[in-house]
Design a protein around this motif. Sequence first.
Motif, mmCIF file in Angstrom:
data_model
loop_
_atom_site.group_PDB
_atom_site.id
_atom_site.type_symbol
_atom_site.label_atom_id
_atom_site.label_comp_id
_atom_site.label_asym_id
_atom_site.label_seq_id
_atom_site.Cartn_x
_atom_site.Cartn_y
_atom_site.Cartn_z
ATOM 1 N N LEU A 75 0.835 -1.200 0.000
ATOM 2 C CA LEU A 75 0.000 0.000 0.000
ATOM 3 C C LEU A 75 0.868 1.249 0.000
ATOM 4 O O LEU A 75 0.573 2.230 -0.704
ATOM 5 C CB LEU A 75 -0.923 -0.014 1.222
ATOM 6 N N THR A 114 -8.350 7.192 -4.697
ATOM 7 C CA THR A 114 -9.113 6.131 -5.363
ATOM 8 C C THR A 114 -8.224 5.167 -6.132
ATOM 9 O O THR A 114 -8.455 3.950 -6.101
ATOM 10 C CB THR A 114 -10.157 6.748 -6.311
ATOM 11 N N LEU A 139 -6.248 2.927 -3.522
ATOM 12 C CA LEU A 139 -7.112 1.930 -2.903
ATOM 13 C C LEU A 139 -7.562 0.868 -3.906
ATOM 14 O O LEU A 139 -7.605 -0.325 -3.594
ATOM 15 C CB LEU A 139 -8.333 2.606 -2.277
ATOM 16 N N GLY A 140 -7.890 1.304 -5.126
ATOM 17 C CA GLY A 140 -8.341 0.355 -6.135
ATOM 18 C C GLY A 140 -7.272 -0.646 -6.508
ATOM 19 O O GLY A 140 -7.529 -1.857 -6.576
ATOM 20 N N PHE A 146 -4.648 -1.466 -4.762
ATOM 21 C CA PHE A 146 -4.362 -2.292 -3.597
ATOM 22 C C PHE A 146 -5.401 -3.406 -3.451
ATOM 23 O O PHE A 146 -5.059 -4.568 -3.170
ATOM 24 C CB PHE A 146 -4.349 -1.427 -2.338
ATOM 25 N N MET A 147 -6.686 -3.093 -3.672
ATOM 26 C CA MET A 147 -7.729 -4.103 -3.570
ATOM 27 C C MET A 147 -7.598 -5.165 -4.648
ATOM 28 O O MET A 147 -7.755 -6.368 -4.384
ATOM 29 C CB MET A 147 -9.103 -3.424 -3.634
ATOM 30 N N LEU A 148 -7.286 -4.749 -5.870
ATOM 31 C CA LEU A 148 -7.139 -5.710 -6.967
ATOM 32 C C LEU A 148 -5.976 -6.664 -6.705
ATOM 33 O O LEU A 148 -6.089 -7.875 -6.957
ATOM 34 C CB LEU A 148 -6.928 -4.981 -8.289
ATOM 35 N N ARG A 149 -4.888 -6.142 -6.201
ATOM 36 C CA ARG A 149 -3.740 -7.011 -5.903
ATOM 37 C C ARG A 149 -4.031 -7.901 -4.710
ATOM 38 O O ARG A 149 -3.608 -9.058 -4.666
ATOM 39 C CB ARG A 149 -2.486 -6.159 -5.663
ATOM 40 N N SER A 150 -4.739 -7.372 -3.717
ATOM 41 C CA SER A 150 -5.087 -8.184 -2.553
ATOM 42 C C SER A 150 -6.015 -9.335 -2.915
ATOM 43 O O SER A 150 -5.925 -10.427 -2.354
ATOM 44 C CB SER A 150 -5.749 -7.307 -1.479
ATOM 45 N N LEU A 151 -6.912 -9.089 -3.880
ATOM 46 C CA LEU A 151 -7.831 -10.131 -4.340
ATOM 47 C C LEU A 151 -7.156 -11.126 -5.287
ATOM 48 O O LEU A 151 -7.749 -12.157 -5.617
ATOM 49 C CB LEU A 151 -9.032 -9.492 -5.042
#
Length: 314
Positions: free
Chosen positions: A3, A300, A303-304, A306-311
Motif C-alpha cells: 500500500l 481512489t 485503494l483500487g 491495492f484491492m485488486l492485488r489483494s484479491l
Amino acid sequence: MTLLDNLLFSLSTTLPILLWLAGGHALKRTNRLSDAFIHDANRLVFTWCLPTLLFLNTARSSIVDSWQGDLIGYAAIFTLASIIVLWLITPLFTTDRSRRGVFVQGAYRGNMGIIGLAMVVNAFGTEVIPLASLYLAFITLIYNLAAIVVLQAGQTRLSPLKLVSQLFRNPLIIGVLLGLLWSITGWDLPGLANSTLQGLADLTLPVALICVGASLQFQSLRNNRYLVMIASGFKLIVIPVLAVGIAYLLGFRAEALGILFLMMASPTAAASFVMARAMTPWGELAAEIIVVTTFFSLLTTTLGLFMLRSLGWV
C-alpha cells in the motif's frame, strides 16, 4: 507492491500535476498571466501541441505486434456505452443544455496519455508500453470523437453531415488518424522530425495545466460543486468499478485487467479543458472537474490497485 508503494507512486505521478495547476492559478492571481495569453496558449495546445502528442504516441506503436483485440475491443465498447448512459442521465443533474456536454466529457475522459500510461508502466514494466500505447490510441480516438459530439450537441443541434465534417476537421482527430497511418507503414520517424515534434508535444502538459490553473475560479467552483462532485464520482468510482467488475466476469486477469483499471481510473484529462474552452462557454467547469478528480485520484487509484492485488486479480 505494498500500500505504501502504491501511495508513493500515486503521489509521484499526480502531485506534479497539482503543482502545475497551483502555479497557473498563482500566476493569474498575481497578474503575471493575461486573459489574452491564456486564450492564445489554449489555442496553441488545442491546434498543435496536443495533436502532435497524440500523433507521436500512435505512430510509435506497432499495431501488428502489440494488438490485443479482446482488451481494446472491450474497453471501446464499455467506453461508448458509458458515454451514451451519461448523456441520457445528465438531465437528472442539470437542466442547462449548454453545460451537458462539458459534464459528460469530464465524467468519462481520463488522462490516459500522462497519468494512466505512467501508472501502467510503473505497475507492469516497460514491456507493456506497446499494448498500452495501442489502447491509448484507440480509446483516445473514441474520447475525442465523443467529446466533439457531446460538446457540440450541448450547444446547438447540428445536421449529421455538418457534424461529420467538423469531426474530421478537428486537430485531435487528425493527429490520431495520421499516427495510425504512419504506424501501419512501419517506418521510423526521421530523426529531425522526431526531435522537433517531440519538443512541441512536450509543451502539452505544462502549458495546458497552467491554463487550467489560471482559469480556475473558486467562486465558480462553489457554484458548480454539485455537478463537479457528481462528474468526479462517475470518473473515479462508478466507471472504473463497473469496467473492472464486468471485465473480471468476462475472464480478464493479470496485466490486462490492471491496464484497464489504471486507464479507466485516471483523473479527467487536461484535454477536456482545452476542448471545453475552445468549443463552449464552460471551460471553468471542465477545469474544476480536472482539479477535483486529480486530487481525489490519489486516494481512489491507490485503494483500487491495492484491492485488486489483494484479491489476486492482477
